[in-house]
Every structure is written in structure tokens, then in C-alpha cells.
Design an enzyme around this catalytic site. Structure first.
Site, PDB file in Angstrom:
ATOM      1  N   CYS A 146      -5.079  -0.104   6.024  1.00 43.43           N
ATOM      2  CA  CYS A 146      -4.230   0.218   4.872  1.00 43.43           C
ATOM      3  C   CYS A 146      -2.796  -0.106   5.249  1.00 43.43           C
ATOM      4  O   CYS A 146      -2.210   0.542   6.119  1.00 43.43           O
ATOM      5  CB  CYS A 146      -4.360   1.691   4.474  1.00 43.43           C
ATOM      6  SG  CYS A 146      -3.307   2.169   3.090  1.00 43.43           S
ATOM      7  N   GLY A 147      -2.237  -1.136   4.599  1.00 46.28           N
ATOM      8  CA  GLY A 147      -0.905  -1.603   4.951  1.00 46.28           C
ATOM      9  C   GLY A 147       0.183  -0.591   4.675  1.00 46.28           C
ATOM     10  O   GLY A 147       1.071  -0.375   5.510  1.00 46.28           O
ATOM     11  N   SER A 148       0.145   0.042   3.492  1.00 42.17           N
ATOM     12  CA  SER A 148       1.201   1.009   3.183  1.00 42.17           C
ATOM     13  C   SER A 148       1.098   2.229   4.087  1.00 42.17           C
ATOM     14  O   SER A 148       2.113   2.853   4.420  1.00 42.17           O
ATOM     15  CB  SER A 148       1.149   1.408   1.707  1.00 42.17           C
ATOM     16  OG  SER A 148      -0.069   2.048   1.380  1.00 42.17           O
ATOM     17  N   ASN A 189      -9.372  -4.865   5.518  1.00 37.07           N
ATOM     18  CA  ASN A 189      -9.174  -4.185   4.239  1.00 37.07           C
ATOM     19  C   ASN A 189      -9.735  -5.090   3.139  1.00 37.07           C
ATOM     20  O   ASN A 189      -9.251  -6.201   2.928  1.00 37.07           O
ATOM     21  CB  ASN A 189      -7.683  -3.952   4.026  1.00 37.07           C
ATOM     22  CG  ASN A 189      -7.359  -2.890   3.003  1.00 37.07           C
ATOM     23  OD1 ASN A 189      -6.220  -2.779   2.589  1.00 37.07           O
ATOM     24  ND2 ASN A 189      -8.330  -2.107   2.570  1.00 37.07           N
ATOM     25  N   CYS A 204      -0.111  -1.924  -2.238  1.00 38.63           N
ATOM     26  CA  CYS A 204      -1.147  -2.307  -1.280  1.00 38.63           C
ATOM     27  C   CYS A 204      -0.605  -3.461  -0.452  1.00 38.63           C
ATOM     28  O   CYS A 204      -0.614  -4.616  -0.906  1.00 38.63           O
ATOM     29  CB  CYS A 204      -2.437  -2.699  -1.987  1.00 38.63           C
ATOM     30  SG  CYS A 204      -3.744  -3.225  -0.853  1.00 38.63           S
ATOM     31  N   GLY A 205      -0.135  -3.154   0.744  1.00 33.93           N
ATOM     32  CA  GLY A 205       0.471  -4.183   1.577  1.00 33.93           C
ATOM     33  C   GLY A 205      -0.516  -5.235   2.041  1.00 33.93           C
ATOM     34  O   GLY A 205      -0.232  -6.441   2.008  1.00 33.93           O
ATOM     35  N   ASN A 206      -1.709  -4.805   2.475  1.00 39.17           N
ATOM     36  CA  ASN A 206      -2.707  -5.771   2.912  1.00 39.17           C
ATOM     37  C   ASN A 206      -3.151  -6.661   1.755  1.00 39.17           C
ATOM     38  O   ASN A 206      -3.374  -7.861   1.919  1.00 39.17           O
ATOM     39  CB  ASN A 206      -3.915  -5.056   3.516  1.00 39.17           C
ATOM     40  CG  ASN A 206      -3.610  -4.449   4.872  1.00 39.17           C
ATOM     41  OD1 ASN A 206      -2.783  -4.952   5.616  1.00 39.17           O
ATOM     42  ND2 ASN A 206      -4.277  -3.348   5.185  1.00 39.17           N
TER      43      ASN A 206
END
Length: 301
Positions: free
Chosen positions: A224-226, A15, A76-78
Site C-alpha cells: 500500500c503506497g499511501s 499491490n 492509491c500511490g501504487n
């Protein structure tokens, strides 16, 4: 005030992330700058994570998040993992608390270099996701693409993980679907007044899944983390898996794993995975003009 600020090109499972240091400044990275940066192959990104001075007591920074089309993102987790790695390298600290428009995020870097981010509680209420129609049960909403008698995709799980998500369950390789074609249609479907992240999810065992995501405001993304968090929560919510899963992010290069736990004691979602620094430079937050620290590239057009 200097015209330029420090930034780092990083990635979380592929990402593409730009971490921009806006501390000590009152301005912001503009949408025009984001669009200009994304137009250059060397600074093309999925999200900008702009680190600002803290606004709330007990937090280390306020994170302003921009998509590659210049729009705002709530989570945005990543990208958050990338911010943690950058600040941990700068300060020697391991634990951080960030404020975003979606709320407070706590994160910690582990000894093995992986980073856990507490993404908070998932939201299932139709009007808070939000959806344009009322659904009593958002674990399965009425939405499909393709012929009405043989839809290609149908009945997604909908929820918010700080941003809206629709998870479509598939029974074959997620890479076999033409997500680039129908991703934009679903992202902008009237069902989603604030648009949505569109994820294909294949459950491969009670503890493993494979996902691929079309990201709102960014398009096809390597990770995509989320979305991974939303897929994990939705799988547990619909009885497809338990509350701890490993997600194979199929589009990451090479494919890589995220560990997701939907914690039973407080309903918080904990995402654990890596982050990687690539190179650093300086950029103008108003225009997007940039330079690399190694001076091999001077300016984006």
C-alpha cells in the site's frame, strides 16, 4: 457507446491493480462491477484506477479509484504508478499530472523504469484525518488492542495521506502478527468515522523500515503506497528516522523496497518504486463481465 472498455491487470510491488480506460465516456465503473471483478480469482484486485477525461485545466486525466468492496478510495500511490506506466507506454511521455478526489498528483517515469509520485502534503489535524475524538498531538493517539495491562498494539500515529492511516509501531517482525484477525476491528473502530488503513511498522535503522498493511476497503494487501508514505512521515515526525527512508514492504512477493522522501522545502511526500504490467483485456464497467485479449478467459461470472 461500446459496452466494454480496455483494462490492464497490473501490480505495484504486488499491490493488485486494474487500470481501466474510461476516457471518452460519461459513465463510471460501478460498485457492482468492482465487487464482481474482485470475486473472480483472475481479476481480484486491491484498487481499480479508472482513467477519465481531465476535469481541470493543466491535468492529463481524472482518476476515479475504487476499492475491492466497491467503495471509493481517495488515494492509491501504487495504483498511480501503474497508471503512469500504462500512459507512458501509450504516449511516450514521462511526466503526468492527475486529478483525484484527494487533490492533484504529479508523477514522472525515470529512465530506469521506476516511477516517482508526488503524494502531496500529509495532514495531521485530528478533524481532517478524520478522528472521532480531539487529539492535540496525533503523532500518538490513545488506542489499543489486547489486554489493557499488556496490549498487543497501542498508541498509533494517525494522519491522512489523502486517506486516513493509523501506524502502529512494533519491535518484532511485522509478519508475526495476526493482522488478518485484528485488521478489520481496527479499520472499523469508532475512532475512525471514515474507517482507516492499519499499518504495522518496524523501524530497522535511521533510514530503513518494514511495513505491513490492512487496507481500508480491500483487506490484507501485498503493498500500500499511501500507507508506506504515512509510515515514513510518521517515523520522521516521531524522531524514529530522518525524512528519507527505504521501506521494505514485507508482504510483497518477493519483498520489495519503496523509497520515500518527506521533502523539507515544501512538506510534499515523494514515493518512488516500480510498476508491472501483467495482462490486458476488456470489461463492462456496469457489470464487471470481462475478457482477456488472448481469449483464454471469456467472461467472469
Amino acid at each position: 457507446m461500446s459496452a466494454t472498455v480496455e483494462f490492464a491487470r497490473m501490480n505495484g510491488l504486488g499491490n493488485k491493480i486494474l487500470v481501466v480506460d474510461m476516457r471518452g465516456r460519461s459513465d463510471k465503473v460501478t460498485p457492482a462491477a468492482a465487487v464482481a471483478l474482485n470475486a473472480d480469482p483472475q481479476t481480484e484486485f486491491d484498487q481499480i484506477m479508472a482513467i477519465h477525461d481531465p476535469k481541470a485545466d493543466g491535468t492529463d486525466a481524472f482518476i476515479d479509484i475504487l476499492n475491492s468492496d466497491g467503495s471509493k478510495a481517495q488515494a492509491c500511490g501504487n495504483g498511480t504508478r501503474c497508471v503512469v506506466q500504462a500512459l507512458a507506454a501509450e504516449t511516450g511521455r514521462k511526466a503526468f499530472t492527475f486529478q483525484t478526489v484527494a487533490g492533484i498528483l504529479n508523477a514522472i517515469e525515470h529512465e530506469d523504469g521506476t516511477i516517482s509520485v508526488d503524494m502531496g502534503k500529509p495532514v495531521f489535524d485530528w478533524d481532517r484525518i478524520p478522528l472521532s475524538e480531539e487529539f492535540h498531538d496525533t503523532s500518538r493517539i490513545e488506542l489499543q488492542i489486547g489486554p489493557i495491562d499488556n496490549p498487543l498494539l497501542h498508541s498509533p500515529s494517525a494522519m491522512s495521506m489523502g486517506n486516513p492511516h493509523a501506524i502502529f509501531w512494533v519491535d518484532k517482525d511485522v509478519m508475526s502478527y495476526d493482522l488478518a484477525r485484528f485488521g478489520p476491528l481496527l479499520e472499523n473502530h469508532p475512532m475512525f468515522p471514515e474507517r482507516a488503513n492499519i499499518t504495522l511498522a518496524q523501524v530497522t535503522s535511521p533510514t530503513t523500515m518494514t511495513t505491513r498493511t490492512w487496507e481500508r476497503g480491500a483487506g490484507l494487501t501485498l503493498a500500500c503506497g499511501s500507507a508506506a508514505c504515512s509510515a515514513a512521515v510518521s517515523a520522521a515526525r516521531t524522531g524514529r528516522t530522518g525524512r528519507k527512508v527505504k521501506i521494505n514492504v514485507a508482504s510483497a512477493k518477493p519483498p520489495a523496497m519503496l523509497s520515500i522522501e518527506w521533502r523539507e522545502r515544501d512538506d510534499h511526500v515523494i514515493m518512488t518504486g516500480p510498476a508491472e504490467w501483467e495482462w490486458s483485456g476488456r470489461l463492462d464497467p456496469a457489470t464487471g463481465c470481462w475478457s482477456r485479449d488472448d481469449a483464454r478467459e471469456v467472461e467472469a461470472q
